[in-house]
Design a protein around this motif. Structure first.
Motif, PDB file in Angstrom:
ATOM      1  N   THR A 172       0.847  -1.187   0.000  1.00  0.00           N
ATOM      2  CA  THR A 172       0.000   0.000   0.000  1.00  0.00           C
ATOM      3  C   THR A 172       0.884   1.239   0.000  1.00  0.00           C
ATOM      4  O   THR A 172       2.117   1.143   0.034  1.00  0.00           O
ATOM      5  CB  THR A 172      -0.910  -0.004   1.237  1.00  0.00           C
ATOM      6  OG1 THR A 172      -0.091   0.074   2.420  1.00  0.00           O
ATOM      7  CG2 THR A 172      -1.750  -1.274   1.286  1.00  0.00           C
ATOM      8  N   LYS A 173       0.266   2.401  -0.014  1.00  0.00           N
ATOM      9  CA  LYS A 173       1.056   3.630   0.030  1.00  0.00           C
ATOM     10  C   LYS A 173       1.817   3.748   1.350  1.00  0.00           C
ATOM     11  O   LYS A 173       2.959   4.210   1.388  1.00  0.00           O
ATOM     12  CB  LYS A 173       0.144   4.843  -0.158  1.00  0.00           C
ATOM     13  CG  LYS A 173      -0.264   5.082  -1.603  1.00  0.00           C
ATOM     14  CD  LYS A 173      -1.001   6.410  -1.743  1.00  0.00           C
ATOM     15  CE  LYS A 173      -1.289   6.711  -3.206  1.00  0.00           C
ATOM     16  NZ  LYS A 173      -1.984   8.017  -3.384  1.00  0.00           N
ATOM     17  N   GLN A 174       1.156   3.341   2.446  1.00  0.00           N
ATOM     18  CA  GLN A 174       1.803   3.434   3.752  1.00  0.00           C
ATOM     19  C   GLN A 174       2.828   2.319   3.947  1.00  0.00           C
ATOM     20  O   GLN A 174       3.878   2.532   4.568  1.00  0.00           O
ATOM     21  CB  GLN A 174       0.756   3.368   4.875  1.00  0.00           C
ATOM     22  CG  GLN A 174      -0.151   4.596   4.975  1.00  0.00           C
ATOM     23  CD  GLN A 174      -1.187   4.640   3.852  1.00  0.00           C
ATOM     24  OE1 GLN A 174      -1.548   3.603   3.300  1.00  0.00           O
ATOM     25  NE2 GLN A 174      -1.638   5.850   3.520  1.00  0.00           N
ATOM     26  N   ARG A 175       2.531   1.135   3.427  1.00  0.00           N
ATOM     27  CA  ARG A 175       3.442  -0.011   3.569  1.00  0.00           C
ATOM     28  C   ARG A 175       3.687  -0.595   2.179  1.00  0.00           C
ATOM     29  O   ARG A 175       3.039  -1.555   1.759  1.00  0.00           O
ATOM     30  CB  ARG A 175       2.841  -1.051   4.501  1.00  0.00           C
ATOM     31  CG  ARG A 175       2.559  -0.535   5.903  1.00  0.00           C
ATOM     32  CD  ARG A 175       1.938  -1.625   6.757  1.00  0.00           C
ATOM     33  NE  ARG A 175       2.837  -2.766   6.898  1.00  0.00           N
ATOM     34  CZ  ARG A 175       2.472  -3.940   7.438  1.00  0.00           C
ATOM     35  NH1 ARG A 175       1.232  -4.111   7.863  1.00  0.00           N
ATOM     36  NH2 ARG A 175       3.339  -4.932   7.538  1.00  0.00           N
ATOM     37  N   PRO A 176       4.612  -0.020   1.439  1.00  0.00           N
ATOM     38  CA  PRO A 176       4.801  -0.427   0.035  1.00  0.00           C
ATOM     39  C   PRO A 176       5.385  -1.824  -0.137  1.00  0.00           C
ATOM     40  O   PRO A 176       5.271  -2.403  -1.210  1.00  0.00           O
ATOM     41  CB  PRO A 176       5.753   0.635  -0.518  1.00  0.00           C
ATOM     42  CG  PRO A 176       6.451   1.185   0.677  1.00  0.00           C
ATOM     43  CD  PRO A 176       5.484   1.108   1.812  1.00  0.00           C
ATOM     44  N   HIS A 177       6.018  -2.374   0.911  1.00  0.00           N
ATOM     45  CA  HIS A 177       6.666  -3.681   0.755  1.00  0.00           C
ATOM     46  C   HIS A 177       6.017  -4.690   1.702  1.00  0.00           C
ATOM     47  O   HIS A 177       6.483  -4.916   2.816  1.00  0.00           O
ATOM     48  CB  HIS A 177       8.168  -3.569   1.039  1.00  0.00           C
ATOM     49  CG  HIS A 177       8.922  -4.819   0.680  1.00  0.00           C
ATOM     50  ND1 HIS A 177      10.298  -4.883   0.699  1.00  0.00           N
ATOM     51  CD2 HIS A 177       8.511  -6.058   0.294  1.00  0.00           C
ATOM     52  CE1 HIS A 177      10.696  -6.093   0.347  1.00  0.00           C
ATOM     53  NE2 HIS A 177       9.616  -6.826   0.104  1.00  0.00           N
ATOM     54  N   GLN A 179       5.498  -2.089  -7.741  1.00  0.00           N
ATOM     55  CA  GLN A 179       6.610  -1.253  -8.188  1.00  0.00           C
ATOM     56  C   GLN A 179       7.909  -2.038  -8.073  1.00  0.00           C
ATOM     57  O   GLN A 179       7.949  -3.148  -7.523  1.00  0.00           O
ATOM     58  CB  GLN A 179       6.681   0.022  -7.355  1.00  0.00           C
ATOM     59  CG  GLN A 179       6.734  -0.203  -5.856  1.00  0.00           C
ATOM     60  CD  GLN A 179       6.534   1.079  -5.078  1.00  0.00           C
ATOM     61  OE1 GLN A 179       7.017   2.133  -5.471  1.00  0.00           O
ATOM     62  NE2 GLN A 179       5.830   0.993  -3.958  1.00  0.00           N
ATOM     63  N   SER A 224       4.862   3.247 -10.786  1.00  0.00           N
ATOM     64  CA  SER A 224       4.065   2.458  -9.846  1.00  0.00           C
ATOM     65  C   SER A 224       2.707   2.140 -10.462  1.00  0.00           C
ATOM     66  O   SER A 224       2.026   3.020 -10.992  1.00  0.00           O
ATOM     67  CB  SER A 224       3.881   3.232  -8.538  1.00  0.00           C
ATOM     68  OG  SER A 224       3.069   2.506  -7.649  1.00  0.00           O
ATOM     69  N   LYS A 225       2.320   0.862 -10.410  1.00  0.00           N
ATOM     70  CA  LYS A 225       1.067   0.418 -11.018  1.00  0.00           C
ATOM     71  C   LYS A 225       0.022   0.167  -9.941  1.00  0.00           C
ATOM     72  O   LYS A 225       0.292  -0.504  -8.944  1.00  0.00           O
ATOM     73  CB  LYS A 225       1.287  -0.856 -11.834  1.00  0.00           C
ATOM     74  CG  LYS A 225       2.055  -0.641 -13.130  1.00  0.00           C
ATOM     75  CD  LYS A 225       2.125  -1.925 -13.925  1.00  0.00           C
ATOM     76  CE  LYS A 225       2.742  -1.685 -15.291  1.00  0.00           C
ATOM     77  NZ  LYS A 225       1.894  -0.854 -16.159  1.00  0.00           N
ATOM     78  N   LEU A 226      -1.168   0.700 -10.173  1.00  0.00           N
ATOM     79  CA  LEU A 226      -2.293   0.472  -9.273  1.00  0.00           C
ATOM     80  C   LEU A 226      -3.034  -0.777  -9.736  1.00  0.00           C
ATOM     81  O   LEU A 226      -3.478  -0.864 -10.878  1.00  0.00           O
ATOM     82  CB  LEU A 226      -3.226   1.681  -9.280  1.00  0.00           C
ATOM     83  CG  LEU A 226      -4.412   1.635  -8.307  1.00  0.00           C
ATOM     84  CD1 LEU A 226      -3.909   1.669  -6.873  1.00  0.00           C
ATOM     85  CD2 LEU A 226      -5.358   2.796  -8.576  1.00  0.00           C
ATOM     86  N   TRP A 232      -3.834  -2.470  -4.569  1.00  0.00           N
ATOM     87  CA  TRP A 232      -2.418  -2.577  -4.226  1.00  0.00           C
ATOM     88  C   TRP A 232      -1.576  -1.794  -5.235  1.00  0.00           C
ATOM     89  O   TRP A 232      -2.020  -1.497  -6.343  1.00  0.00           O
ATOM     90  CB  TRP A 232      -1.975  -4.047  -4.209  1.00  0.00           C
ATOM     91  CG  TRP A 232      -2.846  -4.932  -3.378  1.00  0.00           C
ATOM     92  CD1 TRP A 232      -3.856  -5.730  -3.814  1.00  0.00           C
ATOM     93  CD2 TRP A 232      -2.801  -5.089  -1.962  1.00  0.00           C
ATOM     94  NE1 TRP A 232      -4.449  -6.381  -2.780  1.00  0.00           N
ATOM     95  CE2 TRP A 232      -3.812  -6.012  -1.606  1.00  0.00           C
ATOM     96  CE3 TRP A 232      -2.005  -4.558  -0.943  1.00  0.00           C
ATOM     97  CZ2 TRP A 232      -4.052  -6.401  -0.304  1.00  0.00           C
ATOM     98  CZ3 TRP A 232      -2.234  -4.952   0.363  1.00  0.00           C
ATOM     99  CH2 TRP A 232      -3.243  -5.862   0.676  1.00  0.00           C
ATOM    100  N   TYR A 233      -0.351  -1.509  -4.788  1.00  0.00           N
ATOM    101  CA  TYR A 233       0.607  -0.815  -5.645  1.00  0.00           C
ATOM    102  C   TYR A 233       1.765  -1.759  -5.943  1.00  0.00           C
ATOM    103  O   TYR A 233       2.384  -2.312  -5.027  1.00  0.00           O
ATOM    104  CB  TYR A 233       1.127   0.457  -4.968  1.00  0.00           C
ATOM    105  CG  TYR A 233       0.090   1.546  -4.857  1.00  0.00           C
ATOM    106  CD1 TYR A 233      -0.058   2.493  -5.867  1.00  0.00           C
ATOM    107  CD2 TYR A 233      -0.752   1.615  -3.751  1.00  0.00           C
ATOM    108  CE1 TYR A 233      -1.012   3.492  -5.770  1.00  0.00           C
ATOM    109  CE2 TYR A 233      -1.712   2.604  -3.642  1.00  0.00           C
ATOM    110  CZ  TYR A 233      -1.835   3.540  -4.661  1.00  0.00           C
ATOM    111  OH  TYR A 233      -2.790   4.520  -4.570  1.00  0.00           O
TER     112      TYR A 233
END
Length: 583
Positions: free
Chosen positions: A497-502, A527, A541-543, A524-525
């Protein structure tokens, strides 16, 4: 050859002859072919159409065109209300499931020939089709062409029920095609010769000559052109035809006759046969059984039923249909079929099942669920293999689907879908698995026993074995490619997510650039992972929305950053690490 289409070469011809010879010999042996029998006519009448045209049969590369006539018919001043139809002699009051509407440009040679062939088609006899003529011409057409349209339209509207009206129209079209097409564009063309021909043909065919004299005396080119304007709006606006084109619209199917194409009366017969057998026959049978409550019985004429059949079949023709369809009317179901009839059902299901096959295992419970939920009429034809060299089935199978039975009838509790097996062998080692869609990752969460080695006789006093499975995650899969290069093996993606990208990560494999991740429904994102992957490659970054339980397949293309084109993503140590991780 004998109604079958083969490749136009010597080898194909010889093979076809070798295939056909035993067929003919068998027919001769049983007395079905005599010395006077027309072999081609016999074979065509038994199992084929009498004409081959790939543009009509669908064997050409052109896609079939369909149009609905329903909206046009319900307009107050619709052209369809003004059409008077032509029928083969003696069939004017019969039901005609097939309607040919001919859009004919009388100023073109192709259009005139099409009109000529349509009249011949009706003269040869058709018991299931009628023909409506939509004649038009260019606004700058000379008087001869407009006069022809006026004569034909008036003849059909006034004398379509006369015995020899087709003979009159055939003679007029033949005369016009042979004598006037070449001269019709000349300025100042006289109308006297065509008038004389009309009077002569009317006298020969028993039509009232005085009526034609009165019509021709009141002929007005301006009036005809106004009618053509209304017709043009229907043909080119509502049906989408191109101006100057000639076409046949058969129950909503549009067949355009291009200049130079040969379209004969036999082609109309082929259109009639195909459209009736494949589409219109079943619609017409249903319409004939409808009880038209509240409709004046005097209004329920053959024309009423013909119009309804034309409108319904044209409306259904524009619906999307699968590329492959099957017709089971030829199956003999006397000894090997199960018939379930529901009197009020609007859905019928035909199923052909090999009961001792894995596919039959899956299909049988699905049919049972459909029978219980939508109550269709159903015919199940059993089609087992005649000889078996091995046991055809080596497992026990149950199909599980949520249903209303999952809801308790006594309280508000909801029971999950279950599969129940009874009378299982006690001394055989069994394995319990579930058959799920490929994107599902399912694991047992409650299981007392080893589900890979089940021996029921060891359960003791416990007579049942239970297991609870859980859908742990879905698979997000894809392929990653680098333009003009091999797949970027070892490229790392992260998802979050934006807050937790990994939250999860994966590596791209060398085999077609395949990669996969565990995901849950949500947004989800995706990248590139920080480090060497993000340093060398570019990927916005792909949504990604996981909005169904079918998972998702993505195709991603990446490219290296400028100045990094010749740098390797993996060094020797990284290469060994990737190999260890993918083993």
């Amino acid at each position: 050859m004998n109604g079958l289409v083969h490749e136009p070469n010597e080898d194909a011809t010889m093979n076809a002859m070798n295939d056909e010879l035993p067929r003919i010999q068998e027919q001769v042996y049983y007395g079905h072919i005599q010395s006077h029998t027309d072999v081609l006519e016999k074979f065509l009448s038994e199992s084929s159409y009498k004409r081959y045209n790939p543009s009509i049969t669908g064997k050409s590369t052109e896609k079939k065109r369909f149009v609905s006539l329903f909206a046009s018919y319900h307009q107050e001043d619709s052209v369809l209300h003004d059409i008077s139809y032509l029928h083969s002699h003696g069939t004017g009051d019969d039901a005609k499931p097939v309607t040919h509407l001919l859009a004919v440009d009388l100023s073109s040679v192709t259009g005139t020939k099409l009109l000529h062939e349509a009249i011949r088609y009706l003269m040869d006899g058709s018991n299931t089709a009628r023909v409506g003529l939509l004649l038009y011409a260019r606004s700058d057409s000379v008087s001869t062409i407009l006069l022809m349209k006026d004569i034909i339209d008036r003849t059909i509207s006034s004398f379509s029920g006369k015995e020899k009206v087709l003979d009159f129209l055939y003679g007029l079209c033949k005369y016009y095609e042979g004598q006037h097409m070449a001269a019709s564009s000349a300025a100042g063309d006289t109308l006297s010769s065509i008038k004389d021909k009309v009077y002569s043909l009317a006298a020969e065919t028993g039509l009232p000559v005085d009526d034609y004299k009165a019509w021709l005396a009141s002929f007005s080119a301006d009036t005809i052109l106004k009618g053509i304007d209304k017709l043009s709006d229907f043909l080119f606006g509502q049906l989408g035809l191109e101006f100057g084109s000639n076409a046949v619209i058969t129950n909503g199917r549009i067949f355009v006759v291009d200049d130079g194409d040969s379209f004969l009366n036999d082609d109309l017969g082929l259109l009639e046969s195909m459209e009736y057998e494949l589409r219109t026959k079943y619609i017409h049978e249903i319409i004939e059984e409808v009880e038209w409550a509240g409709v004046d019985p005097d209004y329920l004429t053959s024309k009423f039923y013909n119009d309804i059949t034309m409108l319904v079949s044209s409306s259904m023709s524009i619906r999307e249909r699968p590329s492959e369809r099957a017709h089971f009317e030829i199956l003999n179901a006397e000894y090997s079929a199960i018939k379930l009839n529901s009197m009020n059902s609007s859905v019928h299901i035909d199923a052909v099942i090999d009961p001792l096959s894995p596919a039959g295992q899956k299909l049988s419970p699905l049919l049972r669920i459909l029978s219980r939920q939508i109550q269709p009429s159903m015919r199940i034809v059993l089609n087992p293999i005649s000889s078996l060299a091995d046991l055809p089935l080596k497992n026990y199978y149950r199909f599980v689907l949520p249903s209303m039975d999952d809801f308790s009838s006594t309280d508000f509790s909801v029971h999950g879908p279950t599969a129940f097996f009874s009378n299982m062998p006690l001394s055989k080692t069994l394995t319990m698995n579930i058959d799920v869609p490929e994107p599902w990752l399912v694991e047992p969460v409650v299981a007392i026993h080893d589900l890979d080695n089940i021996l029921l006789e060891n359960l003791g006093d416990v007579r049942t074995l239970q297991a609870v499975y859980e859908l742990e995650a879905l698979l997000l899969t894809g392929h990653c490619m680098e333009k003009d290069r091999e797949p970027p093996r070892g490229l790392q993606f992260i998802l979050g997510t934006k807050q937790r990208p990994h939250l999860v990560d994966t590596l791209v494999m060398s085999n077609l650039g395949y990669w996969q991740m565990k995901v849950s429904p949500g947004v989800w994102y995706l990248q590139l992972a920080p480090g060497r992957s993000a340093d060398l490659y570019e990927l916005p970054s792909k949504l990604i929305a996981i909005d169904s339980l079918r998972g998702k397949l993505l195709h991603i293309e990446v490219q290296k950053k400028k100045g990094k084109e010749h740098e390797d993503l993996l060094n020797a140590d990284d290469d060994n690490h990737v190999q260890e991780k993918t083993v």
